[in-house]
Motif scaffolding. Structure first.
Motif, PDB file in Angstrom:
ATOM      1  N   SER A  12       0.833  -1.200   0.000  1.00 20.42           N
ATOM      2  CA  SER A  12       0.000   0.000   0.000  1.00 20.42           C
ATOM      3  C   SER A  12       0.868   1.251   0.000  1.00 20.42           C
ATOM      4  N   THR A  13       0.613   2.113  -1.001  1.00 24.19           N
ATOM      5  CA  THR A  13       1.302   3.404  -1.052  1.00 24.19           C
ATOM      6  C   THR A  13       0.294   4.547  -1.089  1.00 24.19           C
ATOM      7  N   ASP A  14      -0.990   4.214  -1.033  1.00 23.38           N
ATOM      8  CA  ASP A  14      -2.047   5.228  -1.056  1.00 23.38           C
ATOM      9  C   ASP A  14      -2.000   6.026   0.246  1.00 23.38           C
ATOM     10  N   PRO A  15      -2.009   7.373   0.171  1.00 22.98           N
ATOM     11  CA  PRO A  15      -1.974   8.174   1.405  1.00 22.98           C
ATOM     12  C   PRO A  15      -3.199   7.946   2.287  1.00 22.98           C
ATOM     13  N   GLY A  16      -4.257   7.380   1.726  1.00 22.39           N
ATOM     14  CA  GLY A  16      -5.450   7.104   2.517  1.00 22.39           C
ATOM     15  C   GLY A  16      -5.426   5.762   3.203  1.00 22.39           C
ATOM     16  N   GLN A  17      -4.297   5.028   3.079  1.00 19.61           N
ATOM     17  CA  GLN A  17      -4.136   3.736   3.741  1.00 19.61           C
ATOM     18  C   GLN A  17      -2.813   3.710   4.492  1.00 19.61           C
ATOM     19  N   PRO A  18      -2.697   2.858   5.519  1.00 16.09           N
ATOM     20  CA  PRO A  18      -1.401   2.714   6.181  1.00 16.09           C
ATOM     21  C   PRO A  18      -0.356   2.254   5.171  1.00 16.09           C
ATOM     22  N   SER A  19       0.835   2.810   5.248  1.00 16.50           N
ATOM     23  CA  SER A  19       1.888   2.459   4.305  1.00 16.50           C
ATOM     24  C   SER A  19       2.556   1.157   4.735  1.00 16.50           C
ATOM     25  N   GLY A  20       2.691   0.236   3.786  1.00 13.44           N
ATOM     26  CA  GLY A  20       3.342  -1.028   4.089  1.00 13.44           C
ATOM     27  C   GLY A  20       2.710  -2.172   3.330  1.00 13.44           C
ATOM     28  N   VAL A  21       2.975  -3.393   3.806  1.00 16.86           N
ATOM     29  CA  VAL A  21       2.454  -4.606   3.180  1.00 16.86           C
ATOM     30  C   VAL A  21       1.127  -4.973   3.845  1.00 16.86           C
ATOM     31  N   VAL A  22       0.077  -5.082   3.025  1.00 14.12           N
ATOM     32  CA  VAL A  22      -1.273  -5.358   3.526  1.00 14.12           C
ATOM     33  C   VAL A  22      -1.707  -6.751   3.081  1.00 14.12           C
ATOM     34  N   THR A  37     -20.206 -12.453   2.645  1.00  9.79           N
ATOM     35  CA  THR A  37     -18.754 -12.432   2.496  1.00  9.79           C
ATOM     36  C   THR A  37     -18.155 -11.723   3.702  1.00  9.79           C
ATOM     37  N   VAL A  38     -17.224 -12.407   4.355  1.00  9.38           N
ATOM     38  CA  VAL A  38     -16.508 -11.863   5.516  1.00  9.38           C
ATOM     39  C   VAL A  38     -15.095 -11.519   5.055  1.00  9.38           C
ATOM     40  N   ALA A  39     -14.670 -10.284   5.269  1.00 10.06           N
ATOM     41  CA  ALA A  39     -13.368  -9.859   4.754  1.00 10.06           C
ATOM     42  C   ALA A  39     -12.593  -9.082   5.811  1.00 10.06           C
ATOM     43  N   PHE A  40     -11.297  -9.353   5.878  1.00  5.35           N
ATOM     44  CA  PHE A  40     -10.395  -8.647   6.789  1.00  5.35           C
ATOM     45  C   PHE A  40      -9.196  -8.135   6.010  1.00  5.35           C
ATOM     46  N   GLN A  41      -8.655  -7.012   6.454  1.00  2.35           N
ATOM     47  CA  GLN A  41      -7.372  -6.518   5.965  1.00  2.35           C
ATOM     48  C   GLN A  41      -6.500  -6.203   7.174  1.00  2.35           C
ATOM     49  N   ILE A  42      -5.264  -6.659   7.130  1.00  3.07           N
ATOM     50  CA  ILE A  42      -4.352  -6.370   8.238  1.00  3.07           C
ATOM     51  C   ILE A  42      -3.035  -5.861   7.675  1.00  3.07           C
ATOM     52  N   LEU A  43      -2.418  -4.939   8.399  1.00  2.00           N
ATOM     53  CA  LEU A  43      -1.106  -4.416   8.033  1.00  2.00           C
ATOM     54  C   LEU A  43      -0.061  -5.388   8.554  1.00  2.00           C
ATOM     55  N   VAL A  44       0.629  -6.052   7.631  1.00  2.00           N
ATOM     56  CA  VAL A  44       1.595  -7.071   8.016  1.00  2.00           C
ATOM     57  C   VAL A  44       2.909  -6.439   8.453  1.00  2.00           C
ATOM     58  N   SER A  45       3.351  -5.449   7.676  1.00  2.00           N
ATOM     59  CA  SER A  45       4.632  -4.815   7.977  1.00  2.00           C
ATOM     60  C   SER A  45       4.641  -3.426   7.371  1.00  2.00           C
ATOM     61  N   LEU A  80       7.389  -2.232   6.417  1.00  2.00           N
ATOM     62  CA  LEU A  80       8.556  -2.281   5.542  1.00  2.00           C
ATOM     63  C   LEU A  80       8.157  -2.839   4.180  1.00  2.00           C
ATOM     64  N   PRO A  81       8.769  -2.358   3.112  1.00  2.00           N
ATOM     65  CA  PRO A  81       8.415  -2.837   1.773  1.00  2.00           C
ATOM     66  C   PRO A  81       9.014  -4.215   1.486  1.00  2.00           C
ATOM     67  N   SER A  82       8.757  -5.169   2.356  1.00  2.00           N
ATOM     68  CA  SER A  82       9.316  -6.508   2.198  1.00  2.00           C
ATOM     69  C   SER A  82       8.446  -7.330   1.270  1.00  2.00           C
ATOM     70  N   SER A  83       9.053  -8.198   0.496  1.00  2.00           N
ATOM     71  CA  SER A  83       8.279  -9.063  -0.394  1.00  2.00           C
ATOM     72  C   SER A  83       8.086 -10.442   0.211  1.00  2.00           C
ATOM     73  N   ARG A  84       8.524 -10.629   1.440  1.00  2.00           N
ATOM     74  CA  ARG A  84       8.336 -11.925   2.106  1.00  2.00           C
ATOM     75  C   ARG A  84       7.288 -11.778   3.188  1.00  2.00           C
ATOM     76  N   LEU A  85       6.310 -12.654   3.117  1.00  2.00           N
ATOM     77  CA  LEU A  85       5.209 -12.597   4.069  1.00  2.00           C
ATOM     78  C   LEU A  85       5.295 -13.795   4.990  1.00  2.00           C
ATOM     79  N   ASN A  86       5.410 -13.539   6.274  1.00  2.00           N
ATOM     80  CA  ASN A  86       5.528 -14.626   7.227  1.00  2.00           C
ATOM     81  C   ASN A  86       4.243 -15.434   7.296  1.00  2.00           C
TER      82      ASN A  86
END
Length: 618
Positions: free
Chosen positions: A436-446, A574-582, A584-590
């Motif tokens: 996410s790079t949108d100023p209206g969202q938290p910056s990072g990996v979603v 439909t049940v949907a969640f979004q969480i900020l993982v990191s 950092l602009p990492s391409s690895r998701l734990n």
């Protein structure tokens, strides 16, 4: 010398490659132009008698160019000592190989230490069709005029063309349509995978006719008004600017429609939109698809959709209301089976039909009226500007949530093989990661995750349960069973449940965070969307300041009727969640993040079923 000869060969190779690309593009453009040629004698489509010979000639030319490229590449590779790639191959869209094993909804996911999802590659490049050439403009103007005439006849036709379906909806009699609107030299034969959807509906909406016309002709406003249906829209070209008030305007538009579920393919249209003022206070907007074949860029091609003459008649009632008659008519070719949960809703035509469009339009117009003049219900310490700011922030939250659920090719969903996959009452959990790079969202990996389930209860009952702050603790896993309190509430529609709320957890550890929630329902379905917001941001909103920079990461529910013809009432949720993982602009998701969100969805589903007295399978 050998080196200079190799350089010459490389230059020749690049030149021939560019020429081959150029001729290939010209071939595609010529084919598209031939498809739309109008016979000057009868006004009908081109017969296509010479198509075989034209195509054969083009194939011969391409084959000759390919031989030349192969010859030059072979010579060049001898000098360079390695093979030469002639043309860049298109990589199919696929996730990295994932070995995901889910033992049960809410149980841990057996994964390796990291899930190799690339948030930078999470969105496929989006390419709009090319603008209209000068040669195409007269042809498209003629096409739009014919579409307008056909649409007006459809909008005003009687029972011979429209029949009543379940629920009183009007659906098109396809056989009668084919006999009345048969095109010269064309056949009404349709392949086994092609089905026709035609529907008509009318209602009063709380907006003037000229404001509606302005919204229809502006692709940004079009997307803003219909976030639950339109996931993306663009104006490709303005063919005619029109006179004062947009009359006689003609634009080429692109749009992508969705059902707000990762399991239902989106529908893409490239179409002409033509506006005409028929008389004082009466407007017509007509749409018709332009046959522009797009490359199947990413693996299997999507379901092809074509909008036949459709549109809206808009009559100004001179009291702030307008009467809108909506006709939706399209052909779709489904390349893959429709998910069982949504099959009845889609095949009945209700998923993209006139009834759903008008229900969404009524709700959007009511909401817009409330934004212009917010309700005067007292909210302690909140000014009128504060209410407007809160409504604008919530509108952005709902739009972001709807877009996040799209099954668009721009989104790369991966299915976790959890319970529900292959079962009639659930669709499995799907996950997607993006940066996410949108100023209206938290910056990072979603990380986004969603699942769809069937419940044997009405949409109204599900909506009342998940939107009520008094029952929130029964399904909200993150509240840990603690109750929440409504801090403020802004009604924004005629439905008693349509409102925007600020909620506060009564647990001492939750005092620094609030929950922004919007609940909205109409005749076609409902939404409950929410996002955490910290106290300083909430104070900014409630004081009336610009909320555009406040980051939101929404989660929520979509609730749709199941579309089944049986007397039993059911809903697809439909049940949907979004969480900020990191951050950092990492391409690895734990893998732990995937396990967490999977557990979150699983527990939420089970708690909703338990609270509504639904079994685990139906």
């Amino acid at each position: 010398t050998t080196r200079s000869q190799a350089q010459h060969e490389r230059a020749d190779n690049c030149f021939l490659r560019a020429e081959n690309d150029k001729i290939r593009c010209e071939n595609i453009a010529m084919r598209e132009a031939l498809k739309n040629v109008i016979c000057p004698t009868c006004g009908g489509p081109h017969s296509g008698a010479d198509d075989y010979f034209d195509e054969h000639k083009l194939r011969m030319e391409n084959a000759h160019l390919k031989e030349e490229l192969d010859r030059v590449s072979s010579l060049t590779s001898k000098y360079l000592g390695r093979p030469i790639t002639q043309l860049p191959s298109m990589q199919p869209l696929s996730m990295s190989s994932l070995e995901l094993s889910v033992g049960g909804l809410g149980s841990p996911v057996a994964l390796g230490p990291a899930l190799d999802l690339d948030p930078l590659g999470g969105s496929s490049p989006f390419q709009l069709p090319a603008p209209v050439s000068e040669m195409e403009r007269p042809m498209m103007a003629e096409m739009a005029t014919r579409a307008m005439d056909e649409f007006i006849r459809l909008a005003q036709a009687g029972e011979h063309l429209w029949v009543k379906a379940a629920g009183g909806r009007e659906v098109l009699n396809v056989d009668t349509y084919d006999s009345i609107f048969a095109k010269p030299g064309s056949s009404s034969f349709r392949g086994p995978d092609v089905h026709v959807e035609g529907s008509r509906d009318s209602c009063l909406v709380l907006t003037s006719a000229i404001a509606l016309v302005d919204m229809f002709m502006d692709s940004s406003k079009w997307t803003e008004f219909f976030p639950t249906i339109v996931t993306r829209a663009r104006t490709i070209d303005v063919l005619v600017n029109g006179m004062a008030g947009r009359s006689e305007s003609l634009v080429l538009m692109y749009e992508e429609l969705h059902v707000m579920s990762p399991v239902v393919p989106t529908r893409e249209f490239c179409f002409l939109r033509y506006c005409r003022q028929i008389e004082q206070g009466l407007w017509a907007i007509a749409d018709v698809s332009v046959d522009l074949q797009r490359d199947a860029r990413y693996g299997a091609p999507p379901a092809r959709s074509r909008r036949l003459p459709s549109g809206c008649l808009i009559a100004d009632m001179s009291n702030g209301y307008s009467k809108v008659t909506w006709v939706e008519h399209m052909e779709t070719e489904d390349k893959t089976p429709i998910n069982q949960l949504y099959r009845d809703l889609v095949l009945s035509g209700a998923a993209f039909g006139a009834h759903r469009w008008l229900a969404a339009l009524q709700r959007a117009c009511e909401r817009h009226a409330c934004l212009v003049t917010p309700p005067h219900r007292d909210i302690a310490g909140v000014t009128l500007e504060g209410k407007r700011s809160m409504m604008r922030l919530s509108q952005r939250m709902v739009g972001s949530f709807c877009a996040s659920l799209s099954a668009s090719q721009q989104h790369r969903w991966t299915t976790l093989s959890g319970p529900g996959a292959g079962v009639d009452d659930a669709a499995g959990v799907r996950v997607m990661v993006h940066r996410s790079t949108d100023p209206g969202q938290p910056s990072g990996v979603v990380l986004s995750a969603a699942t769809s389930i069937w419940l044997p209860v009405s949409c109204d009952r599900v909506f009342a349960f998940v939107s009520d702050e008094n029952t929130r603790s029964q399904w909200d896993v993150l509240s840990h069973g603690n109750p929440v309190q409504e801090v403020s509430r802004i009604p924004n529609g005629s439905h008693p449940g349509n409102s925007i709320s600020l909620l506060r957890g009564l647990n001492a550890s939750q005092n620094s965070m609030l929950i922004l929630q919007e609940s909205c329902a109409d005749a076609s379905g409902s939404l409950v969307v929410y996002a955490p917001i910290d106290l300083p941001a909430a104070n900014v909103v409630m004081s009336g300041e610009d909320p555009s920079a406040i980051p939101l990461l929404p989660s929520g529910f979509t609730i749709l009727p199941d579309g089944r013809a049986s007397s039993s009432t059911g809903s697809v949720v439909t049940v949907a969640f979004q969480i900020l993982v990191s951050s950092l602009p990492s391409s690895r998701l734990n893998a732990e993040s995937v396990a967490t969100v999977n557990s979150l969805i699983g527990t939420t589903v089970e708690q909703i079923k338990a609270a509504l007295n639904c079994g685990s399978s139906h």
